[in-house]
Each structure stands twice: as structure tokens, then as C-alpha cells.
Scaffold this active site. Structure first.
Site, PDB file in Angstrom:
ATOM      1  N   LYS A  22      54.451  76.509  71.755  1.00 22.20           N
ATOM      2  CA  LYS A  22      55.690  76.752  70.986  1.00 22.20           C
ATOM      3  C   LYS A  22      56.836  75.917  71.550  1.00 22.20           C
ATOM      4  CE  LYS A  22      58.379  80.461  71.991  1.00 22.20           C
ATOM      5  NZ  LYS A  22      59.820  80.206  72.220  1.00 22.20           N
ATOM      6  N   ARG A  92      66.663  80.046  69.876  1.00 19.86           N
ATOM      7  CA  ARG A  92      67.353  79.315  70.931  1.00 19.86           C
ATOM      8  C   ARG A  92      67.244  77.814  70.706  1.00 19.86           C
ATOM      9  NH1 ARG A  92      71.168  79.216  75.042  1.00 19.86           N
ATOM     10  NH2 ARG A  92      70.614  77.570  76.517  1.00 19.86           N
ATOM     11  N   CYS A 116      65.935  85.006  72.108  1.00 15.82           N
ATOM     12  CA  CYS A 116      65.645  86.336  72.648  1.00 15.82           C
ATOM     13  C   CYS A 116      66.795  86.797  73.556  1.00 15.82           C
ATOM     14  CB  CYS A 116      64.334  86.319  73.438  1.00 15.82           C
ATOM     15  SG  CYS A 116      62.893  86.323  72.345  1.00 15.82           S
ATOM     16  N   PRO A 122      73.857  80.777  78.001  1.00 16.83           N
ATOM     17  CA  PRO A 122      74.935  79.793  77.799  1.00 16.83           C
ATOM     18  C   PRO A 122      74.362  78.407  77.537  1.00 16.83           C
ATOM     19  CG  PRO A 122      74.694  80.280  80.118  1.00 16.83           C
ATOM     20  CD  PRO A 122      73.781  81.218  79.391  1.00 16.83           C
ATOM     21  N   ASP A 124      76.508  75.573  78.416  1.00 20.74           N
ATOM     22  CA  ASP A 124      77.528  74.713  79.034  1.00 20.74           C
ATOM     23  C   ASP A 124      76.933  73.425  79.599  1.00 20.74           C
ATOM     24  OD1 ASP A 124      76.233  76.638  80.732  1.00 20.74           O
ATOM     25  OD2 ASP A 124      77.505  75.934  82.362  1.00 20.74           O
ATOM     26  N   LEU A 125      75.731  73.519  80.150  1.00 19.98           N
ATOM     27  CA  LEU A 125      75.107  72.310  80.723  1.00 19.98           C
ATOM     28  C   LEU A 125      74.803  71.288  79.626  1.00 19.98           C
ATOM     29  CD1 LEU A 125      72.615  73.955  83.280  1.00 19.98           C
ATOM     30  CD2 LEU A 125      74.919  73.062  83.716  1.00 19.98           C
ATOM     31  N   ASP A 305      58.493  83.155  81.676  1.00 19.64           N
ATOM     32  CA  ASP A 305      57.906  83.648  80.425  1.00 19.64           C
ATOM     33  C   ASP A 305      56.646  84.463  80.657  1.00 19.64           C
ATOM     34  OD1 ASP A 305      58.779  80.697  78.460  1.00 19.64           O
ATOM     35  OD2 ASP A 305      59.946  82.381  79.214  1.00 19.64           O
ATOM     36  N   ILE A 327      65.402  83.701  86.932  1.00 21.47           N
ATOM     37  CA  ILE A 327      65.872  82.763  85.909  1.00 21.47           C
ATOM     38  C   ILE A 327      66.836  83.402  84.932  1.00 21.47           C
ATOM     39  CG2 ILE A 327      65.153  81.133  84.109  1.00 21.47           C
ATOM     40  CD1 ILE A 327      64.161  80.334  86.884  1.00 21.47           C
TER      41      ILE A 327
HETATM   42  C1  EPZ Z   1      63.450  77.498  77.584  1.00 23.65           C
HETATM   43  O1  EPZ Z   1      64.645  78.196  77.313  1.00 23.65           O
HETATM   44  C2  EPZ Z   1      62.348  78.261  76.856  1.00 23.65           C
HETATM   45  N1  EPZ Z   1      62.621  78.260  75.419  1.00 23.65           N
HETATM   46  C3  EPZ Z   1      62.282  79.698  77.365  1.00 23.65           C
HETATM   47  O2  EPZ Z   1      61.171  80.330  76.720  1.00 23.65           O
HETATM   48  C4  EPZ Z   1      62.027  79.675  78.869  1.00 23.65           C
HETATM   49  O3  EPZ Z   1      62.055  80.992  79.354  1.00 23.65           O
HETATM   50  C5  EPZ Z   1      63.116  78.835  79.555  1.00 23.65           C
HETATM   51  O4  EPZ Z   1      63.155  77.512  78.989  1.00 23.65           O
HETATM   52  C6  EPZ Z   1      62.863  78.700  81.047  1.00 23.65           C
HETATM   53  O5  EPZ Z   1      61.611  78.135  81.275  1.00 23.65           O
HETATM   54  C7  EPZ Z   1      62.334  77.160  74.684  1.00 23.65           C
HETATM   55  O6  EPZ Z   1      61.879  76.155  75.201  1.00 23.65           O
HETATM   56  C8  EPZ Z   1      62.602  77.250  73.213  1.00 23.65           C
HETATM   57  P1  EPZ Z   1      66.903  77.082  80.410  1.00 23.65           P
HETATM   58  P2  EPZ Z   1      66.083  77.536  77.722  1.00 23.65           P
HETATM   59  O7  EPZ Z   1      67.956  76.259  79.806  1.00 23.65           O
HETATM   60  O8  EPZ Z   1      66.036  76.080  77.484  1.00 23.65           O
HETATM   61  C9  EPZ Z   1      70.773  78.950  82.414  1.00 23.65           C
HETATM   62  C10 EPZ Z   1      60.028  81.988  75.538  1.00 23.65           C
HETATM   63  O9  EPZ Z   1      59.765  83.179  75.766  1.00 23.65           O
HETATM   64  N2  EPZ Z   1      71.497  77.940  81.631  1.00 23.65           N
HETATM   65  O10 EPZ Z   1      65.910  76.437  81.339  1.00 23.65           O
HETATM   66  O11 EPZ Z   1      67.134  78.326  77.073  1.00 23.65           O
HETATM   67  C11 EPZ Z   1      70.188  80.029  81.519  1.00 23.65           C
HETATM   68  O12 EPZ Z   1      71.142  81.043  81.254  1.00 23.65           O
HETATM   69  C12 EPZ Z   1      61.407  81.452  75.845  1.00 23.65           C
HETATM   70  O13 EPZ Z   1      59.215  81.157  75.052  1.00 23.65           O
HETATM   71  C13 EPZ Z   1      72.871  77.796  81.848  1.00 23.65           C
HETATM   72  O14 EPZ Z   1      73.480  78.493  82.667  1.00 23.65           O
HETATM   73  O15 EPZ Z   1      66.074  77.836  79.284  1.00 23.65           O
HETATM   74  C14 EPZ Z   1      69.031  80.557  82.318  1.00 23.65           C
HETATM   75  O16 EPZ Z   1      69.517  81.490  83.265  1.00 23.65           O
HETATM   76  C15 EPZ Z   1      62.322  82.495  76.440  1.00 23.65           C
HETATM   77  N3  EPZ Z   1      73.541  76.871  81.114  1.00 23.65           N
HETATM   78  C16 EPZ Z   1      68.537  79.308  83.057  1.00 23.65           C
HETATM   79  O17 EPZ Z   1      69.601  78.356  83.012  1.00 23.65           O
HETATM   80  C17 EPZ Z   1      72.906  76.082  80.180  1.00 23.65           C
HETATM   81  O18 EPZ Z   1      73.588  75.227  79.564  1.00 23.65           O
HETATM   82  C18 EPZ Z   1      67.294  78.692  82.429  1.00 23.65           C
HETATM   83  O19 EPZ Z   1      67.618  78.339  81.125  1.00 23.65           O
HETATM   84  C19 EPZ Z   1      71.515  76.246  79.982  1.00 23.65           C
HETATM   85  C20 EPZ Z   1      70.827  77.183  80.718  1.00 23.65           C
END
Ligand code: EPZ
Length: 417
Positions: A22, A92, A116, A122, A124-125, A305, A327
Site C-alpha cells: 500500500k 494521509r 489514521c 503534522p 511541517d517537514l 505499523d 514514532i
Molecule cells: C508513513 O506515514 C506511512 N503511511 C505510515 O503507515 C507509517 O506508519 C509511517 O510512514 C512511518 O513508517 C504511508 O506511507 C501512506 P512519517 P507518514 O512522516 O509519511 C512526524 C499505515 O498504517 N512528522 O514518517 O505520515 C510524524 O508526526 C500507515 O500504513 C513530523 O513531525 O510518516 C510521526 O511522528 C500509518 N512532521 C513521524 O514523523 C512531518 O512533516 C513519522 O512520520 C512529517 C512527519
């Protein structure tokens, strides 16, 4: 909105073909907007998040045809770079269209994405990275407007190896003037899959899968056909179904190296794992033992996940397991539901303490997010009596033919919409 009715206590056996990933398919379908030529994607899972992505593609003027696990996307006739709030809120990964649209048209108008409810989520990054690539970003009344003449390559250091931010930077910079270097990039296999797809379209991306990624901007990209990699989280889910029911099953079509972080955990529980080619057999012991502390980390650490899935599994293991969710700040909502089934789990901030119990009792529980829903189904497979898992639209987001696959393995699970 729909429920699974599960009769617990059945042993599983046989083989399950693992779906396409996915979290690979979603960014790759969005990337077709940046490519600007017809692309054919194979091994695409049949999920509601894929349907939501197709809705966004069509709203942008792309021609999309879905035929089984093949999705063809022709973004030649793109007519818009605006995505409605309603479509953005559906998942997302709608945020990933920002980079793709900027790459293709120099503009994007989006809103905050959905996804979810496992934390604030956020972005912001993402936005600060776009600015470092020369993109003007303005936010007004919930709308985020990005504009730039042409993206210029830059050097971006991520404060956290965000998967989505890494993907957005790759998509925004793939046709930039100059080279972009991403430092502290996410190393998840889905990032490499996205890069392999874009490189098959003529992009020049190196280092994907490592923590430093280099994107050399190119003027144009060309058509491509590409097969999505297997879903490592779905594979872990079926492995856990065997573990929790004391069974032995084969997961077919897996990439073994992607499963290393979770395979170790299952082995600590006393499971035997044998592999040959892209097949993996997991054989569970009579009773699972509690593994060492599970700490969720960015890849190649233990995947967040799989946290709920493993928590379900160890809830009936011998001994006490500690799970630390590093995370997301709100990813323990499945605990209250699992405790309704007789698990003994306590949560203290980001730590969960799971005292293994001998058996679980079937009852009515609610899925609160995608992986929590899957975890409740797993608990239902081993519980005494009948378990009703409600709100299974969350599960539909990420699991293709979930009940059918479990039924083929010998589970008694029916869907009731
Ligand atoms: C991806 O989400 C996945 N979703 C998530 O899978 C997965 O849990 C996650 O990566 C971590 O591996 C998709 O790929 C569609 P992150 P993403 O940006 O990109 C913080 C599932 O069940 N963060 O790596 O949103 C954030 O809050 C889903 O399949 C910031 O602070 O994850 C989190 O604490 C759930 N600022 C951490 O980083 C930002 O700009 C990881 O987020 C971006 C993220």
C-alpha cells in the site's frame, strides 16, 4: 460501518499470496502526475486508499483505468493542480501529490491531509523542504498554495527521517534545475520502490533506501511499466495470524530482507522461520514466549505499523512484553479494545506493558485505525467464542481480500456490511 464476525480457535495452514505494498503504490500512483506520460502499474492492491488516490488523479484530469491489480495512469491531459479538502482528508498520502504537482506544473493547492488518527500527523517537514527547493508556500484559511517558476535543487537535512517528507522531496525535485541532496532521509523500502519507479521513467535518483539520497533533476520523464513490491506489513500480519493460532503457514511473494526486523521478534517468541526464494514459512510453538522489548523505530528498526499486530500476538504469550512506541504519539488505541477481550495490557505514556494471558474471550470490539483493526482480527482468531470487529472500513484501507485470505488459511471469518 461493516464488521467481521470471527469464530476463534481454528488452526491455520496453507499459503497466502502477499499483496502489493500500500505504502509503495500510493506514492507511485501520485508520481505518475510528475511523469506526465502514460504509466502502467502492476501488483497494485485493491484498497480503499488506492480508490481514494484514483479519485484524486481523475479530479486532476488524469485518465485512470483499473483492471484487477493493474492500474494505468495517463496524466498527459492534466487539467488542474488543485485538490479539494474532501479528497485531501480521505487519507494521509494525499499530501504526496504536492511534490508531484509542483514538479509537473510549478503549482499546487492542497489542504491538510487525512489519515489514521494515530497522532497529530503534522507536515511541517514537507513544507519547509518545499521552501528550500525555491517553492513559495502560503497558507490561508486552511488552503496551502505552492508556486514556483522551476524547482531549484537544494540540500535538505530532515530533522526526522519522515517517510512522506522524503517522498515529497523526491517528487518535487525529480525535474528540478540542478541536484537535490536529502540528508537523514527515510530508509523504508517503499522509498526505494518509488525511486526505482521514477528511475524507470528516466529519473536520476541514487541512494534511495539509504539515509542520503541524491536527485539529479532531469528535463522530462517518459512512460514506464512497473510492478509494486510486496507489502511487508501485510506479510507480518499473516505471520502473526499463524503465530497467535499456533499454526504453520507460508507467506508467498515476500522480500525476506524487508521482514528482518519482525522475523527476529517472532523467533524470540519461539516461532521457526524458514525461507526459500520469496516464500517464508512461519511455524508457531505450542505456546509463544514473550520477546525482548519491542521498540518501534524508523527502518531498518521495528516498524511502527507492526506494533499493534505484535501486541495482539504477545498478549497470549508466556511472560511479560514491553512495547515502546517511538514514532507516533497516539498509537495505543487498540489497547482498550484488546483488554475487552481479556488481555492484560497497561499503558504508561509511550510504553505498553503486556502480561501474557492463557486465553482471550470473543466479544464486540471497534477498529480505531487500520493496523489496530488488523490486530483485533488476529485476537479474534485465537479467542474463545465469537468476536465482532466493527468499523472495518479502517481495515479496508490497507488489506486486500483480508477475510478471503484468512478463510483460505482455515480461519472462520465472515464480513457483514
Ligand atoms: C508513513 O506515514 C506511512 N503511511 C505510515 O503507515 C507509517 O506508519 C509511517 O510512514 C512511518 O513508517 C504511508 O506511507 C501512506 P512519517 P507518514 O512522516 O509519511 C512526524 C499505515 O498504517 N512528522 O514518517 O505520515 C510524524 O508526526 C500507515 O500504513 C513530523 O513531525 O510518516 C510521526 O511522528 C500509518 N512532521 C513521524 O514523523 C512531518 O512533516 C513519522 O512520520 C512529517 C512527519
Amino acid at each position: 460501518m461493516g464488521q467481521y464476525i470471527i469464530e476463534g480457535g481454528n488452526r491455520l495452514n496453507g499459503q497466502v499470496r502477499v499483496q502489493g505494498a500500500k505504502n509503495s503504490a500510493l506514492p507511485i500512483l501520485a508520481a505518475a502526475v510528475a511523469v506526465g506520460k502514460p504509466c502502467l502499474i502492476h501488483n497494485c492492491p485493491d484498497l480503499s486508499d488506492i480508490d481514494a488516490t484514483i479519485k484524486i488523479l481523475r479530479s486532476l484530469g488524469c485518465r485512470v483505468v483499473k483492471n484487477g491489480d493493474m492500474v494505468s495512469v495517463d496524466s498527459t491531459g492534466l487539467t488542474s493542480n488543485v485538490i479539494s479538502e474532501c479528497l485531501m482528508r480521505e487519507m494521509r498520502s494525499s499530501i504526496i501529490f504536492m511534490g508531484a504537482l509542483i514538479s509537473r506544473t510549478g503549482e499546487a493547492e492542497i489542504t491538510a491531509p487525512g489519515g489514521c488518527d494515530i497522532g497529530l500527523r503534522p507536515f511541517d517537514l514537507h513544507l519547509s523542504a518545499m521552501k528550500k527547493l525555491g517553492v513559495n508556500v502560503s497558507e490561508k484559511r486552511g488552503k496551502i498554495r505552492c508556486t514556483c517558476k522551476r524547482v531549484r535543487g537544494g540540500r535538505i537535512t530532515l530533522s526526522f527521517p519522515s517517510v512522506g517528507a522524503t517522498e515529497n522531496i523526491i517528487l518535487a525535485s525529480v525535474r528540478a534545475a540542478g541536484t537535490t541532496v536529502i540528508i537523514n532521509a527515510a530508509r523504508e523500502p517503499e522509498i526505494a520502490d518509488l525511486a526505482y519507479f521514477l528511475n524507470s521513467c528516466g529519473a536520476r535518483i541514487s541512494g534511495a533506501g539509504e539515509s542520503v539520497i541524491t536527485v539529479e533533476g532531469v528535463d522530462a520523464l517518459h512512460s514506464s511499466q512497473y510492478a509494486i513490491m510486496p507489502d511487508r506489513i501485510a506479510a507480518c500480519t499473516y505471520m502473526a495470524a499463524a503465530a497467535i493460532t499456533g499454526s504453520s503457514i507460508i507467506a508467498d511473494g515476500v522480500v525476506l530482507s524487508h521482514l528482518a526486523p519482525v522475523a527476529g521478534c517472532f523467533e524470540q517468541m519461539g516461532c521457526r522461520i524458514e525461507s526459500s526464494g520469496n516464500k517464508l514459512r512461519l511455524t508457531a510453538p505450542e505456546r509463544l514466549k514473550s520477546p525482548e522489548t519491542v521498540r518501534t523505530m524508523p527502518y531498518p528498526g521495528f516498524p511502527t505499523d507492526c506494533q499493534a499486530i505484535i501486541m495482539s500476538t504477545v498478549s497470549v504469550a508466556q511472560g511479560t512484553t514491553i512495547v515502546c512506541e517511538n514514532i507516533f504519539e497516539n498509537r495505543f488505541k487498540h489497547v482498550a479494545e484488546l483488554n475487552r477481550m481479556g488481555t492484560d495490557i497497561k499503558v504508561h505514556d509511550k510504553i505498553a506493558v503486556i502480561n501474557g494471558v492463557k486465553s482471550l474471550q470473543g466479544t464486540a470490539v471497534n477498529a480505531t485505525d487500520l493496523r489496530a483493526g488488523a490486530a483485533l482480527v488476529l485476537a479474534g482468531l485465537c479467542a474463545e467464542g465469537t468476536t465482532y470487529v466493527r468499523d472495518i472500513h479502517y481495515i479496508d484501507r490497507g488489506y486486500d481480500s483480508f477475510a478471503e485470505n484468512l478463510t483460505a488459511l482455515g480461519a472462520v471469518i465472515k464480513r457483514k456490511d
